[in-house]
Design a protein around this motif. Structure first.
Motif, short mmCIF file in Angstrom:
data_model
loop_
_atom_site.label_atom_id
_atom_site.label_comp_id
_atom_site.label_asym_id
_atom_site.label_seq_id
_atom_site.Cartn_x
_atom_site.Cartn_y
_atom_site.Cartn_z
N GLY A 18 0.81 -1.21 0.00
CA GLY A 18 0.00 0.00 0.00
C GLY A 18 0.84 1.26 0.00
O GLY A 18 0.30 2.38 -0.04
N ARG A 19 2.15 1.11 0.01
CA ARG A 19 3.06 2.27 0.05
C ARG A 19 3.42 2.75 -1.35
O ARG A 19 3.68 3.93 -1.55
N VAL A 20 3.49 1.83 -2.29
CA VAL A 20 3.85 2.17 -3.67
C VAL A 20 2.91 1.43 -4.62
O VAL A 20 2.22 0.49 -4.22
N ARG A 21 2.89 1.84 -5.87
CA ARG A 21 1.98 1.27 -6.85
C ARG A 21 2.41 -0.14 -7.25
O ARG A 21 3.50 -0.35 -7.78
N TYR A 29 8.14 5.04 -12.55
CA TYR A 29 7.76 4.34 -11.33
C TYR A 29 8.21 5.16 -10.14
O TYR A 29 9.39 5.45 -9.99
N GLU A 30 7.25 5.57 -9.31
CA GLU A 30 7.53 6.41 -8.15
C GLU A 30 8.36 7.63 -8.55
O GLU A 30 9.30 8.02 -7.86
N ILE A 87 12.21 4.68 -16.06
CA ILE A 87 12.84 3.36 -16.10
C ILE A 87 14.28 3.47 -16.59
O ILE A 87 15.19 2.78 -16.10
N ALA A 88 14.53 4.35 -17.54
CA ALA A 88 15.88 4.52 -18.10
C ALA A 88 16.86 5.05 -17.07
O ALA A 88 18.08 4.88 -17.21
N ASP A 89 16.35 5.69 -16.00
CA ASP A 89 17.23 6.26 -14.97
C ASP A 89 17.49 5.29 -13.83
O ASP A 89 18.24 5.61 -12.90
N MET A 90 16.88 4.11 -13.89
CA MET A 90 17.10 3.13 -12.83
C MET A 90 18.38 2.33 -13.09
O MET A 90 18.76 2.10 -14.23
N ALA A 96 17.60 3.74 -7.68
CA ALA A 96 17.56 5.06 -8.33
C ALA A 96 17.57 6.13 -7.26
O ALA A 96 17.08 5.91 -6.15
N ALA A 97 18.14 7.26 -7.59
CA ALA A 97 18.16 8.41 -6.68
C ALA A 97 18.72 8.03 -5.31
O ALA A 97 18.24 8.50 -4.27
N GLY A 98 19.73 7.16 -5.31
CA GLY A 98 20.39 6.80 -4.07
C GLY A 98 19.62 5.87 -3.16
O GLY A 98 19.96 5.74 -1.98
N ARG A 99 18.59 5.23 -3.67
CA ARG A 99 17.82 4.32 -2.82
C ARG A 99 17.44 3.06 -3.60
O ARG A 99 17.37 3.07 -4.83
N VAL A 100 17.24 1.98 -2.87
CA VAL A 100 16.76 0.74 -3.46
C VAL A 100 15.25 0.87 -3.67
O VAL A 100 14.52 1.23 -2.75
#
Length: 297
Positions: free
Chosen positions: A205-208, A232-233, A237-240, A257-261
């Motif tokens: 329920g926290r993410v899609r 996604y969030e 996708i290309a930035d993951m 991505a963005a420093g997090r799993v």
């Protein structure tokens, strides 16, 4: 370091392994091990003939107690509930039985056992405790734990994956699956998926994520292809970044991505080498152990 601390540290890895397999949660397992330390540090250790047996008993009972209280939360969980993933080493995965016991597919099966059955199964089948030792650990008669063990084995054998691929095959299929999924090519995906494949996605329920298991190769392929076509969030996708690493005893994929799993993904194969099950964990609350492991690595 005191003798009490040294003894506890010697057994800590075993204690966490028992607790994690009973609970399917890294955070809960760590809490149980910490509670076991508090009991051990306060105990009259002069009366303890076998510290391993004593500590295993404490951890087993604390784990069963915590699992009973966690059941209601899991029953009201938003979407499918999956175990919390952990990073494992290729060396530890060489022990096939140990690797299977910590796999996502096996932990999902263990989730359907009662707390007692799960504890007995873990202690007997994974760590080779005798029934007498297990009876002492879970405070039941030897005949009671034998019966619980028989029920657990029958239940697990009826539901466990029918086939466990070797590491090389599983890694190759995982890499091909990742390439096909990120490429969004349904035809490539269909070749890798078993006709009755099931996809479980845990967003809590926290993410899609899908709120129900997605079943059948056509639906699973379409769902995966659709996911790769939109952010996604908030992340394209290309930035993951994606890396194939050892997760729960076998090859899996970690998305960052963005420093997090952002998510982990593992697969189980059928006897034909096709993907029979996909487990995708994206609930941020369940990704701390993997993120910590990657940072340390």
């Amino acid at each position: 370091m005191s003798p009490a601390e040294q003894t506890f540290i010697e057994h800590r890895k075993l204690l966490f392994a028992i607790a994690y397999r009973i609970l399917g949660s890294v955070a809960d397992a760590e809490d149980v091990v910490q509670d076991a330390w508090l009991k051990w540090s306060a105990a009259d250790r002069g009366q303890v003939a076998d510290p391993k047996a004593y500590l295993s008993r404490v951890v087993s009972n604390l784990s069963m107690e915590r699992l009973r209280s966690a059941r209601h939360k899991r029953e009201t969980y938003v979407g499918p509930w999956l175990p919390e993933p952990i990073l494992t080493s290729a060396d530890s995965a060489e022990d096939v039985a140990a690797a299977e016991s910590v796999s996502m597919a096996m932990l999902v099966v263990l989730e359907t056992l009662s707390p007692l059955e799960r504890a007995v199964f873990v202690l007997k089948e994974v760590f080779d405790f005798s029934y007498a030792e297990i009876g002492a650990a879970v405070e039941r008669s030897e005949s009671a734990v034998r019966q619980a063990g028989h029920r657990a084995r029958s239940h697990v054998q009826a539901r466990r994956p029918r086939f466990e691929a070797d590491r090389g095959t599983k890694r190759a299929v995982t890499e091909r699956f990742f390439a096909a999924a990120t490429g969004g090519d349904i035809n490539d995906l269909m070749q890798l998926l078993a006709p009755d494949v099931t996809l479980w996605t845990d967003g809590g329920g926290r993410v899609r994520q899908a709120l129900r298991p997605v079943e059948g190769s056509a639906k699973v392929a379409a769902w995966l292809a659709g996911v790769t076509k939109r952010p996604y969030e908030g992340v394209e996708i290309a930035d993951m970044m994606a890396e194939v690493v050892d997760i729960n005893g076998g090859p899996g994929v970690v998305f960052s991505a963005a420093g997090r799993v952002i998510a982990t993904l593992t697969v189980a194969l059928d006897a034909d080498g096709r993907i029979a099950a996909i487990h995708n964990v994206a609930n941020p609350d369940k990704l701390h152990a993997v993120a910590d492991g990657i940072r340390r690595g």
